[in-house]
Design a protein around this motif. Sequence first.
Motif, PDB file in Angstrom:
ATOM      1  N   ASN A  65      -4.617   1.726 -15.154  1.00 35.03           N
ATOM      2  CA  ASN A  65      -4.332   1.052 -13.844  1.00 35.03           C
ATOM      3  C   ASN A  65      -3.138   0.812 -13.228  1.00 35.03           C
ATOM      4  O   ASN A  65      -2.726   0.253 -12.436  1.00 35.03           O
ATOM      5  CB  ASN A  65      -5.360  -0.431 -14.175  1.00 35.03           C
ATOM      6  CG  ASN A  65      -5.420  -0.972 -12.674  1.00 35.03           C
ATOM      7  OD1 ASN A  65      -5.917  -0.195 -11.935  1.00 35.03           O
ATOM      8  ND2 ASN A  65      -5.523  -2.275 -12.765  1.00 35.03           N
ATOM      9  N   THR A 107       0.803  -1.164  -0.087  1.00 29.93           N
ATOM     10  CA  THR A 107      -0.077   0.138   0.160  1.00 29.93           C
ATOM     11  C   THR A 107       1.131   1.283  -0.030  1.00 29.93           C
ATOM     12  O   THR A 107       1.973   1.381   0.746  1.00 29.93           O
ATOM     13  CB  THR A 107      -0.861   0.110   1.413  1.00 29.93           C
ATOM     14  OG1 THR A 107      -1.842   1.074   1.269  1.00 29.93           O
ATOM     15  CG2 THR A 107      -0.193   0.307   2.457  1.00 29.93           C
ATOM     16  N   LYS A 166      -7.706  -0.450  -2.600  1.00 26.17           N
ATOM     17  CA  LYS A 166      -7.269   0.589  -1.539  1.00 26.17           C
ATOM     18  C   LYS A 166      -7.450   0.166  -0.199  1.00 26.17           C
ATOM     19  O   LYS A 166      -8.321  -0.390   0.168  1.00 26.17           O
ATOM     20  CB  LYS A 166      -8.028   1.696  -1.918  1.00 26.17           C
ATOM     21  CG  LYS A 166      -7.577   3.236  -1.379  1.00 26.17           C
ATOM     22  CD  LYS A 166      -8.553   4.286  -1.893  1.00 26.17           C
ATOM     23  CE  LYS A 166      -8.216   5.738  -1.393  1.00 26.17           C
ATOM     24  NZ  LYS A 166      -6.960   5.981  -2.469  1.00 26.17           N
ATOM     25  N   ASP A 178      -3.256   3.462  -2.055  1.00 26.73           N
ATOM     26  CA  ASP A 178      -3.635   2.456  -3.173  1.00 26.73           C
ATOM     27  C   ASP A 178      -2.860   1.025  -2.946  1.00 26.73           C
ATOM     28  O   ASP A 178      -1.503   1.121  -2.462  1.00 26.73           O
ATOM     29  CB  ASP A 178      -3.393   2.705  -4.533  1.00 26.73           C
ATOM     30  CG  ASP A 178      -4.424   3.483  -5.084  1.00 26.73           C
ATOM     31  OD1 ASP A 178      -5.497   3.580  -4.485  1.00 26.73           O
ATOM     32  OD2 ASP A 178      -4.268   4.448  -6.140  1.00 26.73           O
ATOM     33  N   TRP A 179      -3.519  -0.053  -3.033  1.00 28.85           N
ATOM     34  CA  TRP A 179      -2.625  -1.272  -3.178  1.00 28.85           C
ATOM     35  C   TRP A 179      -2.124  -1.436  -4.517  1.00 28.85           C
ATOM     36  O   TRP A 179      -2.995  -1.323  -5.464  1.00 28.85           O
ATOM     37  CB  TRP A 179      -3.608  -2.528  -2.619  1.00 28.85           C
ATOM     38  CG  TRP A 179      -3.767  -2.637  -1.319  1.00 28.85           C
ATOM     39  CD1 TRP A 179      -4.785  -2.443  -0.567  1.00 28.85           C
ATOM     40  CD2 TRP A 179      -2.945  -3.105  -0.146  1.00 28.85           C
ATOM     41  NE1 TRP A 179      -4.770  -2.943   0.675  1.00 28.85           N
ATOM     42  CE2 TRP A 179      -3.643  -3.097   0.904  1.00 28.85           C
ATOM     43  CE3 TRP A 179      -1.494  -3.674  -0.373  1.00 28.85           C
ATOM     44  CZ2 TRP A 179      -2.759  -3.537   2.190  1.00 28.85           C
ATOM     45  CZ3 TRP A 179      -0.864  -3.896   0.943  1.00 28.85           C
ATOM     46  CH2 TRP A 179      -1.703  -3.774   2.118  1.00 28.85           C
ATOM     47  N   VAL A 180      -0.746  -1.745  -4.535  1.00 25.09           N
ATOM     48  CA  VAL A 180      -0.225  -1.837  -5.794  1.00 25.09           C
ATOM     49  C   VAL A 180       0.833  -3.044  -5.995  1.00 25.09           C
ATOM     50  O   VAL A 180       1.253  -3.391  -4.988  1.00 25.09           O
ATOM     51  CB  VAL A 180       0.679  -0.789  -6.037  1.00 25.09           C
ATOM     52  CG1 VAL A 180       1.645  -0.763  -7.402  1.00 25.09           C
ATOM     53  CG2 VAL A 180       0.157   0.640  -6.191  1.00 25.09           C
ATOM     54  N   VAL A 236      -2.648  -1.285 -10.063  1.00 25.44           N
ATOM     55  CA  VAL A 236      -3.274  -0.773  -8.923  1.00 25.44           C
ATOM     56  C   VAL A 236      -4.487  -1.833  -8.571  1.00 25.44           C
ATOM     57  O   VAL A 236      -5.104  -2.472  -9.555  1.00 25.44           O
ATOM     58  CB  VAL A 236      -3.870   0.388  -9.078  1.00 25.44           C
ATOM     59  CG1 VAL A 236      -4.703   0.876  -7.659  1.00 25.44           C
ATOM     60  CG2 VAL A 236      -3.042   1.439  -9.200  1.00 25.44           C
ATOM     61  N   PHE A 256      -1.034   5.536  -9.575  1.00 28.82           N
ATOM     62  CA  PHE A 256      -1.621   5.125  -8.410  1.00 28.82           C
ATOM     63  C   PHE A 256      -1.203   6.342  -7.561  1.00 28.82           C
ATOM     64  O   PHE A 256      -0.934   7.253  -7.700  1.00 28.82           O
ATOM     65  CB  PHE A 256      -0.695   4.089  -7.628  1.00 28.82           C
ATOM     66  CG  PHE A 256       0.868   4.144  -7.520  1.00 28.82           C
ATOM     67  CD1 PHE A 256       1.221   5.173  -6.654  1.00 28.82           C
ATOM     68  CD2 PHE A 256       1.564   3.587  -8.509  1.00 28.82           C
ATOM     69  CE1 PHE A 256       2.843   5.279  -6.540  1.00 28.82           C
ATOM     70  CE2 PHE A 256       3.007   3.605  -8.552  1.00 28.82           C
ATOM     71  CZ  PHE A 256       3.658   4.648  -7.812  1.00 28.82           C
ATOM     72  N   LYS A 257      -2.276   6.316  -6.448  1.00 24.07           N
ATOM     73  CA  LYS A 257      -2.326   7.155  -5.289  1.00 24.07           C
ATOM     74  C   LYS A 257      -2.127   6.886  -3.921  1.00 24.07           C
ATOM     75  O   LYS A 257      -1.829   5.469  -3.777  1.00 24.07           O
ATOM     76  CB  LYS A 257      -3.755   7.858  -5.243  1.00 24.07           C
ATOM     77  CG  LYS A 257      -4.385   8.255  -6.294  1.00 24.07           C
ATOM     78  CD  LYS A 257      -5.811   8.836  -6.289  1.00 24.07           C
ATOM     79  CE  LYS A 257      -6.235   9.541  -7.693  1.00 24.07           C
ATOM     80  NZ  LYS A 257      -7.700   9.934  -7.432  1.00 24.07           N
TER      81      LYS A 257
END
Length: 254
Positions: A53, A11, A90, A60-62, A87, A56-57
């Motif tokens: 996709n 995250t 979240k 976010d789970w990446v 991504v 990310f922010k």
Amino acid sequence: MSVTPQECRVTILVKALPQPSKTYGETVCCAGITPQGEWKRLFPIRFRHLSGNSSFKRWDWVNFRYTKPTRDTRPESCRVHEESIVVDGKLPRSDQADFLNPLVLPSINVAIEKKQSLALIRPKNTRFTFKKKTPNAITAEREAFERAARQTSLFDRELATLTPTPYEFRFKFEDDSRHDFQNGDWEAHAMFYNGIKRGDSEQKVLDWMGHIFNEVYPQQGMLFALGNQAKRPQVWQLLGVLRVDDSAQGSLPL
């Protein structure tokens, strides 16, 4: 050293200010925490080249693939395969405090003792400040970003030149020592420009930022994400300012 790519999931907590790079054009220092509570530093991330996709922010789970870098010996560092970034959800606000508070360290010195190059602390006696940059400093930053924007490969889309923030943002704070760090969190600089886009004056935006960082966040709960430099590991930087409840506050006796 194995060059077999490894899979990872984090995250995102840190998206630092973009930095001009001679090799990659423009990169952003990003970092996050795995579901097992381990730090990962993601590099090189050409963040403004990401889209869909992959963009990310914070929170976010990446998912991504990486190999261990050859020049960066910090244990958390990952050389990310940029095309593998996806991504995938979240971290909800309701879960953030329970997830992060067990990872909070008392101080930067404790992080050094643990041989960490990234750390979360809950700072004390914080004070957000700002200072107008000199015209020469702004010009130098703008020219560096212009060079970075021009440095694209045949397959990269051309980037608009970033506009330097006219102010330097800093935090004075304490852990087991006193510190005065420049705030390298991209979101703080985005706050400034979002306020300007609303039509507010610079002074009104700065007053609003001061209210958020000097009153709202300290009262409600604030964490700092900090990291050291690869070439100068003794130098630590403020990379992220996170609004996260202190779970201990909810457990105090009435």
